[in-house]
Design a protein around this motif. Sequence first.
Motif: not given
Length: 487
Positions: A253, A256, A274-275, A278
């Motif tokens: 994470r 990322d 992913e980032a 989120r």
Amino acid sequence: TSYGAFGRNRTFPPGFLFGVAQSAFQVEGAWNIDGKKDSIWDHFVHENRSRILNRDTADVACDSYHLYREDVKLAAAIGMKMYRFSISWPRVLPDGTSKTINKKALRFYEHLVHEIRHHGMVPVATLYHWDLPQALMDAGVDWTNPKVVDHFVDYARIVIKRLHHVGYWVTVNEPHTFCREGYGVGVFAPGIRSSGRDEYKCIYMMMMAHATVYRMYKNEFPRHEGKMSMALDIQWFQPKNASSAADIAATRRTADFDTGLYAHPVFLGGWPPEAERRIAERSRRANLTKSRLPAFSPVEIALINGTFDFFGVNMYTGYLVENLPEFPHNVSSYEADVHSQLSFSPNWTLETGYFAFTPNAPLHILRYVKETYNNPEILILEIGSSDDGSTLYDELRIRLFHNYFNSILDAIYDYDVNVSGLNIWSILDNFEWASGYALHFGLYYVDMDDPHRTRYPKMSTEFVNQMTRLNRVPAIESIRPIYENSM
Ligand code: GBH
């Protein structure tokens, strides 16, 4: 430490370029000379002197505005073949816009480029190393305002048109540090504390500014041969507890966020998924109507994707990454988005400043870039370490160089990473942002109380000199006798 089959005698590949790096605000001084007006850094330093360690200013710095010929000569004398510098936007365009062009400033950079070429080195020019014209800031045109993009393109066009012999263009230096420290934490200019909010707008604007300049360059200067990219600071992240699934996930994470938000749009296209997911989800949970991370339109994704001729890396250190528990839903910050904690391993030697000598970090960083971003040509735009200025015998820097440069050879020969050169940060001790003159990154020591700003070679100049002569990493023990002989 393993150095593979060739042991420590491997040579750098043919054409590999060694160079040194610096930036305008950190070395030039002459803050109000020959028509230059304030950058946001001049303003930040002068407005509240306690923002900088020991109340230092960069008003004179290394006085390289006047002494640049000597600096170029010093670099050439230790065998350098590349010379990285940056152009001060408010020196060239004092009001930030193309309405007033400062001819003296353009002449200064033209002379600098000429001097670099004259000494057989390739000029590496950065267009933005954090010094936005304060006039733009005052007019509300900062890195959260889309208008900054057009002004940046106007400025870039004027500079590029004039400097034909630049070998490598760097549009923006370390957007990660600039947006994090300048718009998130607020310890760098412009001093805004808007973590995960203006900080993300800043990233978006920097991606747009970089890409628009790249497209302009390719369209309007088809006969220029200089390559263009950005400089991204990349750290080697490792889980603090290698058998903890939470720390492993936190490590991914963190990469990322700290690398992906800056590299993915240019090298792969769009935000790192992913980032992006989120931040969108946490924005929704905080009842915001849209994500704190500005959305790219499909047109923008295509505009930015592929705007590079190489991958520019600044590398200094590694970090251990530990998972932190999720923050409450309504906390809107980068820290809450990434929820991880960075630290150094007790096995690493701490430097004077921010970094730790992390054995083999370059190998891991270079492999990461190769594997994550489709094996681009990599140019190391900064690599170096700091001392406290108390001695010219910079043993730790030599040990770090020995390991880091061998580690680059490992990446090249054992993992087939395409590395075309490296630039040492820095040729001179200089103004290290909020740390003022307390951190000394130079190969040459500069006494900031000496009105002449005399440059003194540290022992590492001899290490580097041997390296460029032999085209391989010299033995640590060989350096001190040569250095002492030369004094
Ligand atoms: C690069 O930035 C820069 O491009 C260059 O200008 C700079 O002189 C050089 O490296 C050396 O630092 O621990 O919270 O105080 C690196 C930027 C910014 C990285 C500050 C470490 C530490 C933040 N550095 N950051 S903190």
